[in-house]
Design a protein around this motif. Structure first.
Motif, PDB file in Angstrom:
ATOM      1  N   THR A 145      41.660  27.859  17.317  1.00 63.29           N
ATOM      2  CA  THR A 145      41.092  28.587  16.178  1.00 63.29           C
ATOM      3  C   THR A 145      42.079  28.878  15.051  1.00 63.29           C
ATOM      4  OG1 THR A 145      41.452  30.698  17.312  1.00 63.29           O
ATOM      5  CG2 THR A 145      39.289  29.674  17.570  1.00 63.29           C
ATOM      6  N   THR A 146      43.381  28.802  15.328  1.00 62.63           N
ATOM      7  CA  THR A 146      44.324  29.190  14.274  1.00 62.63           C
ATOM      8  C   THR A 146      45.332  28.114  13.887  1.00 62.63           C
ATOM      9  OG1 THR A 146      45.886  30.195  15.827  1.00 62.63           O
ATOM     10  CG2 THR A 146      44.158  31.626  14.935  1.00 62.63           C
ATOM     11  N   PHE A 147      45.506  27.080  14.692  1.00 58.36           N
ATOM     12  CA  PHE A 147      46.539  26.087  14.409  1.00 58.36           C
ATOM     13  C   PHE A 147      45.966  24.901  13.643  1.00 58.36           C
ATOM     14  CE2 PHE A 147      49.658  27.107  18.123  1.00 58.36           C
ATOM     15  CZ  PHE A 147      49.645  28.441  17.766  1.00 58.36           C
ATOM     16  N   SER A 148      46.819  24.280  12.843  1.00 57.44           N
ATOM     17  CA  SER A 148      46.420  23.062  12.119  1.00 57.44           C
ATOM     18  C   SER A 148      46.312  21.901  13.102  1.00 57.44           C
ATOM     19  CB  SER A 148      47.471  22.719  11.055  1.00 57.44           C
ATOM     20  OG  SER A 148      48.676  22.280  11.684  1.00 57.44           O
ATOM     21  N   ALA A 149      45.702  20.809  12.640  1.00 55.11           N
ATOM     22  CA  ALA A 149      45.574  19.614  13.481  1.00 55.11           C
ATOM     23  C   ALA A 149      46.955  19.132  13.928  1.00 55.11           C
ATOM     24  CB  ALA A 149      44.835  18.516  12.723  1.00 55.11           C
ATOM     25  N   GLU A 150      47.922  19.134  13.029  1.00 57.24           N
ATOM     26  CA  GLU A 150      49.267  18.677  13.392  1.00 57.24           C
ATOM     27  C   GLU A 150      49.916  19.600  14.407  1.00 57.24           C
ATOM     28  OE1 GLU A 150      53.662  17.849  11.483  1.00 57.24           O
ATOM     29  OE2 GLU A 150      51.911  17.457  10.213  1.00 57.24           O
ATOM     30  N   GLU A 151      49.735  20.917  14.251  1.00 63.73           N
ATOM     31  CA  GLU A 151      50.308  21.859  15.223  1.00 63.73           C
ATOM     32  C   GLU A 151      49.691  21.659  16.607  1.00 63.73           C
ATOM     33  OE1 GLU A 151      51.443  25.827  12.631  1.00 63.73           O
ATOM     34  OE2 GLU A 151      49.322  25.325  12.868  1.00 63.73           O
ATOM     35  N   LYS A 152      48.380  21.492  16.664  1.00 63.30           N
ATOM     36  CA  LYS A 152      47.707  21.267  17.951  1.00 63.30           C
ATOM     37  C   LYS A 152      48.207  19.968  18.584  1.00 63.30           C
ATOM     38  CE  LYS A 152      43.529  22.038  16.102  1.00 63.30           C
ATOM     39  NZ  LYS A 152      42.061  22.218  15.966  1.00 63.30           N
ATOM     40  N   PHE A 153      48.370  18.941  17.770  1.00 62.35           N
ATOM     41  CA  PHE A 153      48.855  17.648  18.247  1.00 62.35           C
ATOM     42  C   PHE A 153      50.264  17.788  18.814  1.00 62.35           C
ATOM     43  CE2 PHE A 153      50.980  13.564  17.496  1.00 62.35           C
ATOM     44  CZ  PHE A 153      50.093  12.680  18.083  1.00 62.35           C
TER      45      PHE A 153
END
Length: 192
Positions: A145-153
């Motif tokens: 819910t709070t991280f960007s796609a790159e952060e999640k990746f």
């Protein structure tokens, strides 16, 4: 040999006395499944919890629009199953399927209940496993819910780099809540 990996996983959370371990281990039975086999369907009550000896599985939600959302993966050395349905003995909202041929040990709900009623140390182990699982679910909720796609990746590849060799990219993208095209771009551009 197959129950040695189960023992290692169990004891990493909470070591059991020999008598408790033997009672617990005796209730797990080997099973095998083919690739892309559905073990639990939405609407079914989960009757088993699994320990994965070999293979990869995923739990997913199928929306009314037939869009899938991958919730969790399980693979060698981890536990598997639709745990909320298993623990509460209510119909599942999710599916559990094998992504590869899978060899597992499984424990029935009847044996699970009997073990919990008979062995306080096993009940304590279940409580600890449940607490660890809940902590992981809450952490994942924050990420989604709070991280960007790159952060999640980046988090996925830092935590579990081996998944790229085990799991198709479309399922990893679904798990992260990102578009498969975005996942592919991140795979090419992000360096860890």
């Amino acid at each position: 040999m197959e129950k040695e990996s189960l023992k290692k996983a169990v004891f990493s959370v909470y070591p059991l006395a020999d008598s408790d371990w033997h009672a617990f281990a005796s209730c797990w039975n080997p099973v095998s499944f083919k690739r892309k086999e559905v073990l639990t369907s939405a609407g079914d009550i989960e009757h088993y919890v699994y320990f994965v000896l070999e293979g990869v599985q995923r739990a997913f939600y199928l929306g009314d629009d037939h869009k899938e959302a991958t919730l969790v993966f399980s693979y060698t050395g981890s536990f598997s199953g639709v745990v909320d349905s298993f623990l509460l003995q209510r119909p599942s909202r999710y599916y559990l399927e094998t992504l590869t041929t899978s060899h597992m040990l499984r424990l029935s709900y009847a044996d699970f209940s009997r073990l919990m009623d008979t062995y306080p140390a096993i009940e304590r182990w279940v409580r600890l496993v449940t607490a660890h699982s809940l902590a992981g679910v809450l952490e994942r909720q924050i990420e989604l819910t709070t991280f960007s796609a790159e952060e999640k990746f980046r988090i996925l590849l830092t935590r579990s780099p081996h998944v790229l060799q085990l799991i198709p990219q479309k399922y990893l993208a679904s798990y992260l809540g990102i578009d498969p095209t975005t996942f592919s771009k991140l795979l090419k551009s992000v360096k860890l």
